[in-house]
Structures are given as structure tokens and as C-alpha cells.
Design an enzyme around this catalytic site. Sequence first.
Site, PDB file in Angstrom:
ATOM      1  N   THR A   1      45.970   8.189  74.892  1.00  0.00           N
ATOM      2  CA  THR A   1      47.315   8.134  75.457  1.00  0.00           C
ATOM      3  C   THR A   1      47.315   7.158  76.612  1.00  0.00           C
ATOM      4  O   THR A   1      46.238   7.159  77.325  1.00  0.00           O
ATOM      5  CB  THR A   1      47.838   9.620  75.883  1.00  0.00           C
ATOM      6  OG1 THR A   1      48.940   9.519  76.709  1.00  0.00           O
ATOM      7  CG2 THR A   1      46.650  10.372  76.407  1.00  0.00           C
TER       8      THR A   1
ATOM      9  N   LYS B   1      42.103  13.910  77.807  1.00  0.00           N
ATOM     10  CA  LYS B   1      42.326  12.819  76.894  1.00  0.00           C
ATOM     11  C   LYS B   1      41.284  11.691  77.213  1.00  0.00           C
ATOM     12  O   LYS B   1      40.970  11.280  76.086  1.00  0.00           O
ATOM     13  CB  LYS B   1      43.537  12.472  76.988  1.00  0.00           C
ATOM     14  CG  LYS B   1      44.747  13.454  76.175  1.00  0.00           C
ATOM     15  CD  LYS B   1      44.437  13.245  74.498  1.00  0.00           C
ATOM     16  CE  LYS B   1      45.243  14.010  74.040  1.00  0.00           C
ATOM     17  NZ  LYS B   1      45.323  13.833  72.476  1.00  0.00           N
TER      18      LYS B   1
HETATM   19  P1  NAP Z   1      53.170  17.654  69.719  1.00  0.00           P
HETATM   20  O1  NAP Z   1      54.270  17.598  69.141  1.00  0.00           O
HETATM   21  O2  NAP Z   1      53.043  18.742  71.126  1.00  0.00           O
HETATM   22  O3  NAP Z   1      52.154  18.441  68.531  1.00  0.00           O
HETATM   23  C1  NAP Z   1      50.822  18.919  69.223  1.00  0.00           C
HETATM   24  C2  NAP Z   1      50.102  19.693  67.803  1.00  0.00           C
HETATM   25  O4  NAP Z   1      48.869  20.290  68.308  1.00  0.00           O
HETATM   26  C3  NAP Z   1      50.992  20.844  67.328  1.00  0.00           C
HETATM   27  O5  NAP Z   1      50.952  20.894  66.169  1.00  0.00           O
HETATM   28  C4  NAP Z   1      50.330  22.013  68.216  1.00  0.00           C
HETATM   29  O6  NAP Z   1      50.524  23.068  67.256  1.00  0.00           O
HETATM   30  C5  NAP Z   1      48.696  21.476  68.196  1.00  0.00           C
HETATM   31  N1  NAP Z   1      47.985  22.519  68.710  1.00  0.00           N
HETATM   32  C6  NAP Z   1      48.156  22.685  70.001  1.00  0.00           C
HETATM   33  N2  NAP Z   1      47.111  23.433  70.597  1.00  0.00           N
HETATM   34  C7  NAP Z   1      46.429  23.650  69.530  1.00  0.00           C
HETATM   35  C8  NAP Z   1      44.906  24.347  69.196  1.00  0.00           C
HETATM   36  N3  NAP Z   1      44.440  24.938  70.276  1.00  0.00           N
HETATM   37  N4  NAP Z   1      44.574  24.300  67.833  1.00  0.00           N
HETATM   38  C9  NAP Z   1      45.024  23.589  66.890  1.00  0.00           C
HETATM   39  N5  NAP Z   1      46.205  22.958  67.228  1.00  0.00           N
HETATM   40  C10 NAP Z   1      46.834  23.101  68.317  1.00  0.00           C
HETATM   41  O7  NAP Z   1      52.550  16.547  70.029  1.00  0.00           O
HETATM   42  P2  NAP Z   1      52.850  14.800  69.406  1.00  0.00           P
HETATM   43  O8  NAP Z   1      53.834  14.417  70.236  1.00  0.00           O
HETATM   44  O9  NAP Z   1      53.114  15.134  67.822  1.00  0.00           O
HETATM   45  O10 NAP Z   1      51.519  14.270  69.823  1.00  0.00           O
HETATM   46  C11 NAP Z   1      50.436  14.104  68.818  1.00  0.00           C
HETATM   47  C12 NAP Z   1      49.249  13.611  69.549  1.00  0.00           C
HETATM   48  O11 NAP Z   1      49.373  12.442  70.346  1.00  0.00           O
HETATM   49  C13 NAP Z   1      48.840  14.685  70.859  1.00  0.00           C
HETATM   50  O12 NAP Z   1      47.357  14.923  70.743  1.00  0.00           O
HETATM   51  C14 NAP Z   1      49.329  14.120  72.045  1.00  0.00           C
HETATM   52  O13 NAP Z   1      48.526  14.375  73.209  1.00  0.00           O
HETATM   53  C15 NAP Z   1      49.013  12.497  71.517  1.00  0.00           C
HETATM   54  N6  NAP Z   1      50.039  11.535  72.191  1.00  0.00           N
HETATM   55  C16 NAP Z   1      51.235  11.852  72.230  1.00  0.00           C
HETATM   56  C17 NAP Z   1      52.405  10.700  72.745  1.00  0.00           C
HETATM   57  C18 NAP Z   1      53.691  10.938  72.705  1.00  0.00           C
HETATM   58  O14 NAP Z   1      54.454  10.283  73.185  1.00  0.00           O
HETATM   59  N7  NAP Z   1      54.157  11.815  71.688  1.00  0.00           N
HETATM   60  C19 NAP Z   1      51.843   9.625  73.257  1.00  0.00           C
HETATM   61  C20 NAP Z   1      50.439   9.328  73.243  1.00  0.00           C
HETATM   62  C21 NAP Z   1      49.425  10.506  72.768  1.00  0.00           C
HETATM   63  P3  NAP Z   1      51.680  24.465  67.571  1.00  0.00           P
HETATM   64  O15 NAP Z   1      52.709  23.878  66.890  1.00  0.00           O
HETATM   65  O16 NAP Z   1      51.033  25.587  67.116  1.00  0.00           O
HETATM   66  O17 NAP Z   1      51.965  24.156  69.081  1.00  0.00           O
HETATM   67  O1  G4F Z   2      58.751  13.430  78.736  1.00  0.00           O
HETATM   68  P1  G4F Z   2      57.576  13.514  79.638  1.00  0.00           P
HETATM   69  O2  G4F Z   2      57.162  14.935  79.762  1.00  0.00           O
HETATM   70  O3  G4F Z   2      56.352  12.795  79.044  1.00  0.00           O
HETATM   71  P2  G4F Z   2      55.086  12.225  79.675  1.00  0.00           P
HETATM   72  O4  G4F Z   2      54.517  13.060  81.054  1.00  0.00           O
HETATM   73  O5  G4F Z   2      55.134  10.855  79.975  1.00  0.00           O
HETATM   74  O6  G4F Z   2      53.950  12.549  78.607  1.00  0.00           O
HETATM   75  C1  G4F Z   2      54.069  12.285  77.244  1.00  0.00           C
HETATM   76  O7  G4F Z   2      53.824  10.914  77.018  1.00  0.00           O
HETATM   77  C2  G4F Z   2      52.214  10.842  76.813  1.00  0.00           C
HETATM   78  C3  G4F Z   2      52.106   9.245  76.769  1.00  0.00           C
HETATM   79  O8  G4F Z   2      52.293   8.516  77.941  1.00  0.00           O
HETATM   80  C4  G4F Z   2      51.632  11.577  76.070  1.00  0.00           C
HETATM   81  F1  G4F Z   2      50.170  11.412  76.074  1.00  0.00           F
HETATM   82  C5  G4F Z   2      51.913  13.029  76.367  1.00  0.00           C
HETATM   83  O9  G4F Z   2      51.212  14.063  75.493  1.00  0.00           O
HETATM   84  C6  G4F Z   2      53.352  13.266  76.245  1.00  0.00           C
HETATM   85  O10 G4F Z   2      53.849  13.104  75.095  1.00  0.00           O
HETATM   86  O11 G4F Z   2      57.978  12.981  80.988  1.00  0.00           O
HETATM   87  C7  G4F Z   2      58.336  11.710  81.154  1.00  0.00           C
HETATM   88  C8  G4F Z   2      58.763  11.471  82.612  1.00  0.00           C
HETATM   89  C9  G4F Z   2      57.594  11.732  83.575  1.00  0.00           C
HETATM   90  O12 G4F Z   2      57.643  10.839  84.827  1.00  0.00           O
HETATM   91  C10 G4F Z   2      58.399  13.261  84.233  1.00  0.00           C
HETATM   92  O13 G4F Z   2      57.753  13.441  85.515  1.00  0.00           O
HETATM   93  O14 G4F Z   2      59.919  11.956  82.774  1.00  0.00           O
HETATM   94  C11 G4F Z   2      59.673  12.724  84.201  1.00  0.00           C
HETATM   95  N1  G4F Z   2      60.650  13.931  84.219  1.00  0.00           N
HETATM   96  C12 G4F Z   2      61.699  13.928  85.243  1.00  0.00           C
HETATM   97  N2  G4F Z   2      62.109  15.203  84.977  1.00  0.00           N
HETATM   98  C13 G4F Z   2      60.645  14.910  83.496  1.00  0.00           C
HETATM   99  C14 G4F Z   2      61.655  15.785  83.873  1.00  0.00           C
HETATM  100  N3  G4F Z   2      59.593  15.254  82.418  1.00  0.00           N
HETATM  101  C15 G4F Z   2      60.000  16.589  81.782  1.00  0.00           C
HETATM  102  N4  G4F Z   2      59.192  17.018  81.016  1.00  0.00           N
HETATM  103  N5  G4F Z   2      61.108  17.379  82.234  1.00  0.00           N
HETATM  104  C16 G4F Z   2      61.797  17.014  83.235  1.00  0.00           C
HETATM  105  O15 G4F Z   2      62.902  17.873  83.636  1.00  0.00           O
END
Ligand code: NAP
Ligand code: G4F
Length: 340
Positions: A126, A155
Amino acid sequence: MKKKALITGISGQDGAYLAQFLLSKNYKVYGGDRRTASGSLWRLKKLGIEDKVKILDFELAEDTNIHKIIKEGQFNEVYNLAAQSFVGSSFDTPLMTSNINAFGTLRILEAIRYYSKNTKFYQASTSEMFGGLKDEKFQNEISRFRPKSPYAVSKLYAHWISNIYREGYNLFCCSGILFNHESPLRGDEFVTKKIVKGLCKIKYAKGQPLEVGNIYSKRDWGFAKDYVEIMWKMLQQKKPDDYVISTGETHTIKEFINIACKIIGFKPKWKGKGLNEKCYDLKSSRVIVKINKKYFRPAEVDFLRGDNTKARRILNWKPKTSFIQLIKLMCEDEIQLYKK
Ligand code: NAP
Ligand code: G4F
């Protein structure tokens, strides 16, 4: 014979889109899903693929089930998407977050090393690992890592340990350093989905003003469906490597709110400063967005903007969906729920 892929975290946003993509490539798809009382496969249902994947009980904290699944499965590819992925909660659950994200990854790598050496491994790294400082222009594969949360450091451990198993044991490990990617399948607590849901609730169901934290941090937001293809592409290369995946654009949370407001039918106007800053809808004179201290994080990643040159050059990849298109498709999906 069909290739076999295991996706950990199949119930999450990326897991669902990746499963859909691999099915379209004629893979036999296995999904790792931890047991929950209520079941959590609504995203697969929404994509119409819940009957097309084989679900396996999978808990990242537990060595025994991981070893069994990897040994028996002999998968061609394993995509490790499971994680405690919410940065905000990682400050409240640092040990659990580290156990799942860091050691969970190590558990899978150890199982592959002992029982399934030819399995290719994808790690969901990430942009949070960079820590994004205000004065940076962008981040790429050679930028410095300065994690700012228990999530980011967990991570980073997973990222480095995958590198070490690639170099040390010759495993085919790739890490995609993905910048934020969103979609209608995004979890409700992430800021984009929270904004879209909150504003639609005000518009269509007389909801209370939306409360958010820091609206001045900047993110490089792409569309999740555009990003899963690249996970697969990385594993189809001759040599394993790590790649930054991003759009190259960056926007504040405030810009996201302003665009979503307009799509949903508000006329936004901001007044005040700091915790007293509020967004009004000029059409109705109502307050629609407020700042609440409780949503600020102990440490913030101020600026993320990915330089995706390497992925464009080597993987021949580029993002397809613009920032405004992304917000539009998230808003339209949410509006549909009210119209139904
Ligand atoms: P997400 O929607 O939060 O999905 C996370 C998944 O992990 C869910 O299926 C969750 O299951 C499962 N999980 C959590 N704890 C677990 C455990 N102890 N054992 C087995 N499974 C578990 O995340 P996403 O947005 O799809 O992201 C996918 C991956 O990419 C993650 O590793 C995240 O950190 C990484 N990532 C995401 C972003 C982004 O912007 N979306 C960016 C960079 C990296 P439950 O449904 O049971 O909770
Ligand atoms: O949507 P966020 O919670 O995403 P964040 O922290 O950037 O993380 C996501 O992206 C990562 C990749 O860069 C992933 F690795 C991670 O698993 C996840 O998918 O917050 C985005 C921004 C932050 O700066 C936070 O402080 O939005 C700001 N924010 C402001 N108000 C808020 C809020 N975030 C959340 N969740 N809720 C608020 O009310």
C-alpha cells in the site's frame, strides 16, 4: 486444465472484483473467508458470482488452516488481499493489525515455501507505507518508506518479508504498491463511501449532517475494478517484481466532497475555519458537512500521489477511470438504492 487461484479476503472490495476478473480468465477461483456469525459475501452476490467461487474457511491469525489450504490446494497463484485494512482502527488495535497483516503474510509465505514452492504469490502492499509528506511531488518504487500508522508499518513488514522470500528462497512473489482505490463496493467507513452515503442520506432520507475529520489530506484515488487486473498481470511476467499502481493525480477530501455534492444535487459553500468549518447547501441553507475532532488520526499521511511510470512501461497498464467518473459511479450506485 484450468488454473487455480486462491484469493484471501474474497469478501472484501478487491477480493470480489479480482474473483470476477479471474473467472473471466477461466480460472478456478477459491476464496479464503473467515467465519462470521452473519456471513459476509454480499459483494460477490452484488456481482452475481457467489455460486462461481469455492469458499474455504480461512483465518490469517491461524497457522494450521493456512498450511492445510496451501498444501492441499497446490494453487498456481495466491493473492493475499486479506487484511485489517482500516488505517483509523489500526491505532486502536495495533497488535491485532500486526498479527493479521504482518505475520499473516509470513504464515502464507512459510506454507508456500514448505508445501507449494511453485505457487506464485501476490502481496497487497500500500501507498500508506510511504507516509506521504506535504512537500513531496510523488511517490514511486524507489521512494523512502516512512509509515505513519500501525497499519502502514504492518504492511511494510509484509512487503519486505515478501521481498526477502523472493530473494532468499526464490519464490515468485510480487507486491503491488496500490494507491487508494474505491468503488460502490468500498467499505462504509472509508472516507469516499462515507461521504457518498452521508450526502445521499441527507438528500433522500432527511439524514443528519455528515461529520468528517481532516479534509485537507490528499489522496490519489483510482477505481478498484481498474486495479485488480494489474494484480494478475504482475504474476504473468517472466520475473517477479514490485510495482506502484496509481492514477498520478491527487485531490483533497474537500474536493471529493464538493464534486459529490454537485452530482447529488447540492450547491456547496464552505464557511468557517478549523473545527468550525462547515459546508452549507446554498439551495436549502442547511448545513450538510461538519468537522468532528474524533475522526482525526493521531498521525496523518498528508499527501499521496503515485508515479506509475514503471507499471505503464513494463506492464503496459494505465488507469481507465477519471476522478470525476469514479465519484459519479459511486454516487449513482448509492442513489439507485434510494430510487429502488
Ligand atoms: P477490505 O474491503 O477491507 O477487505 C479486507 C478483507 O480481509 C475482507 O475480506 C476481510 O474479511 C478480510 N480479513 C480481515 N481480517 C482477516 C483475518 N483475520 N483472516 C482472514 N481474512 C481477514 O479491503 P480492500 O479494500 O479490498 O483491500 C484489499 C487489500 O489491499 C487489503 O490488504 C488492503 O490493506 C490492501 N490495499 C487496499 C487499498 C485500497 O485503497 N482499497 C490500497 C492499498 C492496499 P471480513 O469481510 O470478514 O472482514
Ligand atoms: O478513506 P480513508 O480511511 O483511507 P486511507 O487512510 O487513505 O487508507 C486507505 O487507502 C490505503 C492506500 O493508501 C490502503 F492501504 C488502506 O487499506 C485504505 O484502503 O482515509 C482517507 C483520508 C485520510 O487522510 C483521513 O484522515 O481521509 C481522511 N478523513 C477525513 N475524515 C477520513 C474522515 N477518513 C475516514 N475514514 N473517515 C472520516 O470521517
